[in-house]
Scaffold this active site. Structure first.
Site, PDB file in Angstrom:
ATOM      1  N   SER A   1     -10.666  -1.066   3.313  1.00  0.00           N
ATOM      2  CA  SER A   1     -10.191  -0.947   4.517  1.00  0.00           C
ATOM      3  C   SER A   1      -9.597   0.512   5.009  1.00  0.00           C
ATOM      4  O   SER A   1      -9.035   1.123   4.065  1.00  0.00           O
ATOM      5  CB  SER A   1      -8.767  -1.914   4.167  1.00  0.00           C
ATOM      6  OG  SER A   1      -9.026  -2.965   3.631  1.00  0.00           O
TER       7      SER A   1
ATOM      8  N   ARG B   1       0.886  -1.304  -0.032  1.00  0.00           N
ATOM      9  CA  ARG B   1       0.041  -0.069  -0.031  1.00  0.00           C
ATOM     10  C   ARG B   1       0.793   1.251  -0.021  1.00  0.00           C
ATOM     11  O   ARG B   1       0.455   2.251   0.611  1.00  0.00           O
ATOM     12  CB  ARG B   1      -0.998   0.040   1.080  1.00  0.00           C
ATOM     13  CG  ARG B   1      -2.011  -1.063   1.285  1.00  0.00           C
ATOM     14  CD  ARG B   1      -2.999  -0.966   0.064  1.00  0.00           C
ATOM     15  NE  ARG B   1      -3.921  -1.808   0.139  1.00  0.00           N
ATOM     16  CZ  ARG B   1      -4.195  -3.178  -0.286  1.00  0.00           C
ATOM     17  NH1 ARG B   1      -3.034  -3.719  -0.758  1.00  0.00           N
ATOM     18  NH2 ARG B   1      -5.089  -3.843  -0.010  1.00  0.00           N
TER      19      ARG B   1
ATOM     20  N   GLU C   1      -4.924   3.907   6.072  1.00  0.00           N
ATOM     21  CA  GLU C   1      -4.647   3.661   4.638  1.00  0.00           C
ATOM     22  C   GLU C   1      -5.457   4.828   3.602  1.00  0.00           C
ATOM     23  O   GLU C   1      -4.762   5.437   2.844  1.00  0.00           O
ATOM     24  CB  GLU C   1      -5.391   2.278   3.902  1.00  0.00           C
ATOM     25  CG  GLU C   1      -5.254   1.960   2.585  1.00  0.00           C
ATOM     26  CD  GLU C   1      -5.833   1.046   2.085  1.00  0.00           C
ATOM     27  OE1 GLU C   1      -5.671  -0.167   2.426  1.00  0.00           O
ATOM     28  OE2 GLU C   1      -6.866   1.130   1.227  1.00  0.00           O
TER      29      GLU C   1
HETATM   30  P1  FAD Z   1      -9.173   8.711  -5.195  1.00  0.00           P
HETATM   31  O1  FAD Z   1      -9.773   8.272  -3.883  1.00  0.00           O
HETATM   32  O2  FAD Z   1      -9.586   9.517  -6.125  1.00  0.00           O
HETATM   33  O3  FAD Z   1      -7.664   9.012  -4.699  1.00  0.00           O
HETATM   34  C1  FAD Z   1      -6.579   8.499  -3.930  1.00  0.00           C
HETATM   35  C2  FAD Z   1      -5.420   9.181  -3.723  1.00  0.00           C
HETATM   36  O4  FAD Z   1      -4.551   9.134  -5.135  1.00  0.00           O
HETATM   37  C3  FAD Z   1      -5.552  10.754  -3.548  1.00  0.00           C
HETATM   38  O5  FAD Z   1      -4.650  11.056  -2.539  1.00  0.00           O
HETATM   39  C4  FAD Z   1      -5.551  11.494  -4.765  1.00  0.00           C
HETATM   40  O6  FAD Z   1      -5.491  12.684  -4.897  1.00  0.00           O
HETATM   41  C5  FAD Z   1      -4.293  10.518  -5.640  1.00  0.00           C
HETATM   42  N1  FAD Z   1      -4.579  10.389  -6.977  1.00  0.00           N
HETATM   43  C6  FAD Z   1      -5.669   9.759  -7.536  1.00  0.00           C
HETATM   44  N2  FAD Z   1      -5.496   9.939  -8.983  1.00  0.00           N
HETATM   45  C7  FAD Z   1      -4.395  10.371  -9.224  1.00  0.00           C
HETATM   46  C8  FAD Z   1      -3.710  10.651 -10.259  1.00  0.00           C
HETATM   47  N3  FAD Z   1      -3.927  10.539 -11.524  1.00  0.00           N
HETATM   48  N4  FAD Z   1      -2.388  11.182 -10.008  1.00  0.00           N
HETATM   49  C9  FAD Z   1      -1.847  11.573  -8.783  1.00  0.00           C
HETATM   50  N5  FAD Z   1      -2.571  11.340  -7.896  1.00  0.00           N
HETATM   51  C10 FAD Z   1      -3.810  10.800  -7.984  1.00  0.00           C
HETATM   52  N6  FAD Z   1      -7.736  -0.616  -2.280  1.00  0.00           N
HETATM   53  C11 FAD Z   1      -6.899  -1.794  -2.550  1.00  0.00           C
HETATM   54  O7  FAD Z   1      -5.653  -1.737  -2.941  1.00  0.00           O
HETATM   55  N7  FAD Z   1      -7.310  -3.054  -2.516  1.00  0.00           N
HETATM   56  C12 FAD Z   1      -8.636  -3.533  -2.432  1.00  0.00           C
HETATM   57  O8  FAD Z   1      -9.121  -4.720  -2.319  1.00  0.00           O
HETATM   58  C13 FAD Z   1      -9.410  -2.321  -2.126  1.00  0.00           C
HETATM   59  N8  FAD Z   1     -11.032  -2.659  -1.940  1.00  0.00           N
HETATM   60  C14 FAD Z   1     -11.721  -1.707  -1.705  1.00  0.00           C
HETATM   61  C15 FAD Z   1     -13.252  -1.835  -1.642  1.00  0.00           C
HETATM   62  C16 FAD Z   1     -14.167  -0.591  -1.513  1.00  0.00           C
HETATM   63  C17 FAD Z   1     -15.448  -1.038  -1.259  1.00  0.00           C
HETATM   64  C18 FAD Z   1     -13.608   0.746  -1.587  1.00  0.00           C
HETATM   65  C19 FAD Z   1     -14.626   1.685  -1.435  1.00  0.00           C
HETATM   66  C20 FAD Z   1     -12.103   0.747  -1.773  1.00  0.00           C
HETATM   67  C21 FAD Z   1     -11.150  -0.054  -1.953  1.00  0.00           C
HETATM   68  N9  FAD Z   1     -10.060   0.089  -2.025  1.00  0.00           N
HETATM   69  C22 FAD Z   1      -9.132  -0.969  -2.205  1.00  0.00           C
HETATM   70  C23 FAD Z   1      -9.555   1.540  -2.032  1.00  0.00           C
HETATM   71  C24 FAD Z   1      -9.616   2.293  -3.551  1.00  0.00           C
HETATM   72  O9  FAD Z   1     -10.678   1.517  -4.135  1.00  0.00           O
HETATM   73  C25 FAD Z   1      -8.140   2.298  -4.030  1.00  0.00           C
HETATM   74  O10 FAD Z   1      -7.293   2.879  -3.271  1.00  0.00           O
HETATM   75  C26 FAD Z   1      -8.447   2.990  -5.408  1.00  0.00           C
HETATM   76  O11 FAD Z   1      -7.040   2.998  -6.333  1.00  0.00           O
HETATM   77  C27 FAD Z   1      -8.679   4.486  -5.251  1.00  0.00           C
HETATM   78  O12 FAD Z   1      -8.800   4.764  -6.576  1.00  0.00           O
HETATM   79  P2  FAD Z   1      -9.669   6.260  -6.974  1.00  0.00           P
HETATM   80  O13 FAD Z   1      -9.473   6.866  -8.395  1.00  0.00           O
HETATM   81  O14 FAD Z   1     -10.877   6.243  -6.244  1.00  0.00           O
HETATM   82  O15 FAD Z   1      -8.554   7.294  -6.094  1.00  0.00           O
HETATM   83  N1  EPU Z   2     -10.685 -10.893   9.975  1.00  0.00           N
HETATM   84  C1  EPU Z   2     -11.492 -10.939  11.236  1.00  0.00           C
HETATM   85  N2  EPU Z   2     -12.439  -9.885  11.413  1.00  0.00           N
HETATM   86  C2  EPU Z   2     -12.842  -9.063  10.370  1.00  0.00           C
HETATM   87  C3  EPU Z   2     -12.088  -8.739   9.456  1.00  0.00           C
HETATM   88  C4  EPU Z   2     -10.958  -9.975   9.119  1.00  0.00           C
HETATM   89  O1  EPU Z   2     -11.089 -11.667  11.961  1.00  0.00           O
HETATM   90  O2  EPU Z   2     -13.812  -8.347  10.919  1.00  0.00           O
HETATM   91  C5  EPU Z   2      -9.369 -11.703   9.939  1.00  0.00           C
HETATM   92  C6  EPU Z   2     -10.211 -12.679   8.501  1.00  0.00           C
HETATM   93  O3  EPU Z   2     -10.643 -13.958   9.256  1.00  0.00           O
HETATM   94  C7  EPU Z   2      -8.771 -13.226   8.123  1.00  0.00           C
HETATM   95  C8  EPU Z   2      -7.907 -11.724   8.106  1.00  0.00           C
HETATM   96  O4  EPU Z   2      -8.650 -10.994   9.070  1.00  0.00           O
HETATM   97  O5  EPU Z   2      -7.912 -13.950   8.761  1.00  0.00           O
HETATM   98  C9  EPU Z   2      -7.745 -11.240   6.638  1.00  0.00           C
HETATM   99  O6  EPU Z   2      -9.071 -10.861   6.547  1.00  0.00           O
HETATM  100  P1  EPU Z   2      -9.349 -10.610   4.820  1.00  0.00           P
HETATM  101  O7  EPU Z   2      -9.030 -11.648   4.135  1.00  0.00           O
HETATM  102  O8  EPU Z   2     -10.759 -10.202   4.735  1.00  0.00           O
HETATM  103  O9  EPU Z   2      -8.346  -9.355   4.378  1.00  0.00           O
HETATM  104  P2  EPU Z   2      -8.079  -8.168   5.036  1.00  0.00           P
HETATM  105  O10 EPU Z   2      -6.652  -8.451   5.553  1.00  0.00           O
HETATM  106  O11 EPU Z   2      -9.166  -7.466   5.931  1.00  0.00           O
HETATM  107  C10 EPU Z   2      -7.260  -6.966   2.933  1.00  0.00           C
HETATM  108  C11 EPU Z   2      -6.644  -5.956   2.244  1.00  0.00           C
HETATM  109  C12 EPU Z   2      -8.062  -5.691   1.310  1.00  0.00           C
HETATM  110  C13 EPU Z   2      -8.346  -6.520   0.268  1.00  0.00           C
HETATM  111  C14 EPU Z   2      -8.185  -7.929   0.951  1.00  0.00           C
HETATM  112  C15 EPU Z   2      -8.118  -9.281  -0.123  1.00  0.00           C
HETATM  113  C16 EPU Z   2      -5.639  -4.295   3.449  1.00  0.00           C
HETATM  114  C17 EPU Z   2      -5.363  -3.063   4.430  1.00  0.00           C
HETATM  115  N3  EPU Z   2      -6.824  -4.775   3.028  1.00  0.00           N
HETATM  116  O12 EPU Z   2      -7.919  -7.225   3.674  1.00  0.00           O
HETATM  117  O13 EPU Z   2      -7.931  -4.211   0.678  1.00  0.00           O
HETATM  118  O14 EPU Z   2      -9.296  -6.473  -0.655  1.00  0.00           O
HETATM  119  O15 EPU Z   2      -7.044  -8.317   1.846  1.00  0.00           O
HETATM  120  O16 EPU Z   2      -6.866  -9.446  -0.396  1.00  0.00           O
HETATM  121  O17 EPU Z   2      -4.566  -4.797   3.126  1.00  0.00           O
HETATM  122  C18 EPU Z   2      -8.466  -1.996   0.669  1.00  0.00           C
HETATM  123  O18 EPU Z   2      -7.372  -1.777   0.771  1.00  0.00           O
HETATM  124  O19 EPU Z   2      -9.053  -1.123   0.768  1.00  0.00           O
HETATM  125  C19 EPU Z   2      -9.034  -3.323   0.647  1.00  0.00           C
HETATM  126  C20 EPU Z   2     -10.380  -3.677   0.750  1.00  0.00           C
END
Ligand code: FAD
Ligand code: EPU
Length: 338
Positions: free
Chosen positions: A238, A164, A334
């Site tokens: 997250s 991240r 994050e």
């Molecule tokens: P924004 O929120 O618009 O911007 C994020 C940051 O990047 C800001 O600081 C912004 O200024 C900067 N930025 C954006 N675009 C540019 C650009 N073109 N040039 C320079 N700076 C820029 N993230 C994960 O890694 N893994 C996941 O599994 C994951 N699951 C998610 C699930 C949900 C339901 C939600 C709501 C979010 C999740 N995220 C996850 C977080 C998010 O989706 C990612 O970080 C995504 O890449 C953000 O994209 P955005 O375009 O919405 O960025």
């Molecule tokens: N867990 C709990 N309780 C909870 C949630 C999770 O006990 O309420 C435990 C699960 O049982 C498991 C562990 O925590 O043992 C990990 O959980 P999970 O696989 O759901 O993933 P996570 O670590 O919570 C991360 C990323 C997610 C990504 C998933 C899948 C980060 C900060 N988050 O979540 O990314 O989608 O793994 O790879 O690394 C994001 O960055 O926004 C995001 C959603």
């Protein structure tokens, strides 16, 4: 170019926070961006780029210029044997881009299906899910230097990707605007099903020899089963990173909580699950005012409606404190706080 003034950005952030931007403008490439940055109305004001708004928390009105990224276009720029280099405009929707590559027989992004947001933000925090991070298939990106307007190419090494993390969140924070990103994808399907939840989901579906599309669909089902849809419940995924601690800290915790989830992180360090730590504090599913930690995933902070950014920030501070008091582990946010 339309410039909106004192305008609501509620629809531009997935938390659904009501906040105003002093100015809001869209750009579609380096030319329109250059014109906006040279406009004397915005001189001396803070500026930020907004993609899909899925990783930001506005704790107050934004006092400067928000530049909404609308750089479009997807093209295969080069093919070398099995590898195809695919370039996507920073303003393309991430999941639509992933689907486009799969439909064209270009593989490698399937584990990252359904992550909200745009292509341009994907390198910012080296997005990752289900055993893949973009650094694994990243080739290069083009970014516009805010001071001076030069367009510079960054390869993977220059991006300094980590968990991240990238150079754009650290040493070069606020200095570059990502215009497009190129990925090195494979024409041969090679699936990565090592992540436990994917293996279990494929088994459940009776699939023994999965295609990249099967993996993508499994990831989509897993995500839909536990992550709240921002269209229904405001959130930014997250809220915290999973903490990475020294081995001796992990050993101390494991003595007291033998079941604590842990993942080797290299160099004598161990990654813990922030969701598990938060759940143990009793915060999972608990509502505080208009917000709370989600009932299915304690790492996701949700807005039940009408929460102010400050209220969400304050809850995150309380959660951080609870985790620290119980485990002596410091959580790091994050989500980008504004
Ligand atoms: P924004 O929120 O618009 O911007 C994020 C940051 O990047 C800001 O600081 C912004 O200024 C900067 N930025 C954006 N675009 C540019 C650009 N073109 N040039 C320079 N700076 C820029 N993230 C994960 O890694 N893994 C996941 O599994 C994951 N699951 C998610 C699930 C949900 C339901 C939600 C709501 C979010 C999740 N995220 C996850 C977080 C998010 O989706 C990612 O970080 C995504 O890449 C953000 O994209 P955005 O375009 O919405 O960025
Ligand atoms: N867990 C709990 N309780 C909870 C949630 C999770 O006990 O309420 C435990 C699960 O049982 C498991 C562990 O925590 O043992 C990990 O959980 P999970 O696989 O759901 O993933 P996570 O670590 O919570 C991360 C990323 C997610 C990504 C998933 C899948 C980060 C900060 N988050 O979540 O990314 O989608 O793994 O790879 O690394 C994001 O960055 O926004 C995001 C959603």
């Amino acid at each position: 170019m339309t410039v909106l003034e004192n305008t609501s950005i509620k629809h531009l952030n997935t938390f659904g926070i009501e906040a105003k931007a002093r100015f809001l403008a869209h750009f579609t490439g380096p030319e329109s961006l250059g014109k906006l940055l040279a406009d004397p109305r915005f001189e001396g004001l803070p500026k930020m780029i907004l993609g899909g708004g899925s990783n930001v928390l506005f704790t107050e009105d934004y006092p400067g210029l928000i530049l909404k990224n609308e750089v479009k276009g997807i093209e295969a720029v080069r093919e070398e044997g099995d590898v195809v280099l695919v370039k996507a405009g920073a303003g393309e929707n991430w999941h639509e881009f992933v689907s486009y590559t799969l439909n064209h027989g270009w593989y490698g992004l399937e584990n990252l299906s359904l992550i909200p947001g745009n292509v341009g933000a994907s390198p910012m925090q080296n997005i990752g899910a289900y055993g893949t991070e973009i650094k694994d298939i990243f080739h290069s990106l083009e970014a516009y230097e805010i001071s001076g307007g030069a367009v510079k190419i960054f390869d993977a090494e220059a991006c300094r990707f980590g968990y991240r993390e990238s150079v754009f969140k650290r040493a070069l924070k606020g200095r570059y605007i990502i215009l497009n990103v190129t990925f090195a994808l494979s024409k041969t399907p090679r699936v990565n099903t090592r992540y436990g939840a994917i293996t279990a989901e494929l088994e459940k579906a009776g699939i023994t020899d999965p295609t990249p599309k099967d993996v993508s669909e499994a990831v989509i089902r897993i995500r839909q089963s536990k992550l709240p849809d921002p269209a229904e419940l405001g959130n930014a995924g997250s809220f915290f990173k999973n903490p990475v601690v020294p081995e001796e800290v992990f050993k101390r915790l494991q003595k007291e909580w033998p079941e604590i989830p842990n993942y080797p992180a290299g160099e004598g360090r161990v990654k813990l699950a922030a969701g598990w730590l938060i759940e143990k504090t009793g915060r999972k599913g608990k509502r505080t005012g208009n917000c709370g930690m989600h009932k299915m995933q304690a790492l996701v902070l949700v807005n039940y409606g009408g929460a102010k950014g400050k209220e969400i920030y304050d809850l995150s501070a309380a959660v951080k404190k609870d985790v620290y008091d119980m485990f002596g582990v410091e959580l790091e946010r994050e989500v980008n706080i504004l």
